[in-house]
Scaffold this motif. Structure first.
Motif, PDB file in Angstrom:
ATOM      1  N   ARG A   1      -3.785   2.942  -4.624  1.00  0.00           N
ATOM      2  CA  ARG A   1      -3.478   3.895  -5.682  1.00  0.00           C
ATOM      3  C   ARG A   1      -2.157   4.587  -5.375  1.00  0.00           C
ATOM      4  O   ARG A   1      -1.728   4.691  -4.233  1.00  0.00           O
ATOM      5  CB  ARG A   1      -4.599   4.916  -5.815  1.00  0.00           C
ATOM      6  N   LEU A   2      -1.532   5.069  -6.408  1.00  0.00           N
ATOM      7  CA  LEU A   2      -0.230   5.697  -6.278  1.00  0.00           C
ATOM      8  C   LEU A   2      -0.374   7.195  -6.090  1.00  0.00           C
ATOM      9  O   LEU A   2      -0.986   7.876  -6.894  1.00  0.00           O
ATOM     10  CB  LEU A   2       0.616   5.416  -7.512  1.00  0.00           C
ATOM     11  N   GLY A   3       0.188   7.700  -4.990  1.00  0.00           N
ATOM     12  CA  GLY A   3       0.357   9.144  -4.859  1.00  0.00           C
ATOM     13  C   GLY A   3      -0.896   9.976  -4.828  1.00  0.00           C
ATOM     14  O   GLY A   3      -0.934  11.042  -5.414  1.00  0.00           O
ATOM     15  N   SER A   4      -1.939   9.504  -4.172  1.00  0.00           N
ATOM     16  CA  SER A   4      -3.182  10.256  -4.168  1.00  0.00           C
ATOM     17  C   SER A   4      -3.255  11.267  -3.035  1.00  0.00           C
ATOM     18  O   SER A   4      -2.869  10.971  -1.910  1.00  0.00           O
ATOM     19  CB  SER A   4      -4.368   9.309  -4.068  1.00  0.00           C
TER      20      SER A   4
ATOM     21  N   TYR B   1       0.813  -1.207   0.000  1.00  0.00           N
ATOM     22  CA  TYR B   1       0.000   0.000   0.000  1.00  0.00           C
ATOM     23  C   TYR B   1       0.849   1.260   0.000  1.00  0.00           C
ATOM     24  O   TYR B   1       1.872   1.338   0.699  1.00  0.00           O
ATOM     25  CB  TYR B   1      -0.902   0.033   1.233  1.00  0.00           C
ATOM     26  N   SER B   2       0.387   2.232  -0.756  1.00  0.00           N
ATOM     27  CA  SER B   2       0.870   3.590  -0.559  1.00  0.00           C
ATOM     28  C   SER B   2       0.191   4.131   0.697  1.00  0.00           C
ATOM     29  O   SER B   2      -0.942   3.764   1.016  1.00  0.00           O
ATOM     30  CB  SER B   2       0.517   4.481  -1.757  1.00  0.00           C
TER      31      SER B   2
ATOM     32  N   LEU C   1       8.434   7.650  -4.143  1.00  0.00           N
ATOM     33  CA  LEU C   1       7.636   8.814  -4.541  1.00  0.00           C
ATOM     34  C   LEU C   1       6.991   9.418  -3.299  1.00  0.00           C
ATOM     35  O   LEU C   1       6.349   8.704  -2.524  1.00  0.00           O
ATOM     36  CB  LEU C   1       6.556   8.417  -5.542  1.00  0.00           C
TER      37      LEU C   1
ATOM     38  N   SER D   1       4.851   6.429  -1.572  1.00  0.00           N
ATOM     39  CA  SER D   1       4.559   5.238  -2.353  1.00  0.00           C
ATOM     40  C   SER D   1       5.010   3.981  -1.611  1.00  0.00           C
ATOM     41  O   SER D   1       5.653   4.044  -0.565  1.00  0.00           O
ATOM     42  CB  SER D   1       5.253   5.333  -3.709  1.00  0.00           C
ATOM     43  N   ARG D   2       4.698   2.826  -2.187  1.00  0.00           N
ATOM     44  CA  ARG D   2       4.982   1.555  -1.524  1.00  0.00           C
ATOM     45  C   ARG D   2       6.460   1.387  -1.198  1.00  0.00           C
ATOM     46  O   ARG D   2       6.816   0.905  -0.122  1.00  0.00           O
ATOM     47  CB  ARG D   2       4.514   0.410  -2.412  1.00  0.00           C
ATOM     48  N   SER D   3       7.302   1.774  -2.125  1.00  0.00           N
ATOM     49  CA  SER D   3       8.746   1.613  -1.922  1.00  0.00           C
ATOM     50  C   SER D   3       9.378   2.816  -1.234  1.00  0.00           C
ATOM     51  O   SER D   3      10.533   2.769  -0.833  1.00  0.00           O
ATOM     52  CB  SER D   3       9.435   1.396  -3.260  1.00  0.00           C
TER      53      SER D   3
END
Length: 123
Positions: free
Chosen positions: A101-104, A32-33, A57, A52-54
């Motif tokens: 979702r990425l970067g919301s 998860y982000s 970002l 972000s997950r890693s």
């Protein structure tokens, strides 16, 4: 299942610092982000920061950029929010949330939420 628990809030003077933590007791944290939001009395919930997950970002609201730092430790299933140079207008309940979702920046994209931790900055 994601279960989020925030900690680290409290009362601090203007210019002080706090470090918030949000721990997930589940086994899918790294999928998860993560985001931090805040809600002050009689105000809308607002975006603070996301990662972000890693951790590659990162995004911040303009009002906290340069003062707050979001980070995560996937080995510990924890996301952090380091808050420096705190101002009275930072007073709010701070909540962490998880999204696929990425970067919301939208709270409506986040599926799982913690209960929140109170941050109060005295003037």
């Amino acid at each position: 299942q994601v279960q989020l628990v925030e900690s680290g809030g409290g009362l601090v003077e203007t210019g002080g610092s706090l470090r918030l933590s949000c721990a997930d007791s589940g086994r899918t944290f790294s999928s998860y982000s993560m985001g931090w939001f805040r809600q002050a009395p009689r105000k809308e919930r607002e975006f603070v920061a996301a990662i972000s997950r890693s951790g590659g970002l990162i995004d911040y609201a303009g009002s906290v950029k340069g003062r707050f730092t979001i980070s995560r430790d996937n080995a510990k299933n924890t996301v952090y929010l380091q808050m420096n140079s705190l101002k009275p207008e930072d007073t709010a309940v701070y909540l962490c949330a998880a999204t696929l979702r990425l970067g919301s920046q939208s709270q409506y994209d986040y599926t799982y939420w913690g209960q929140g931790t109170q941050v109060t900055v005295s003037s």
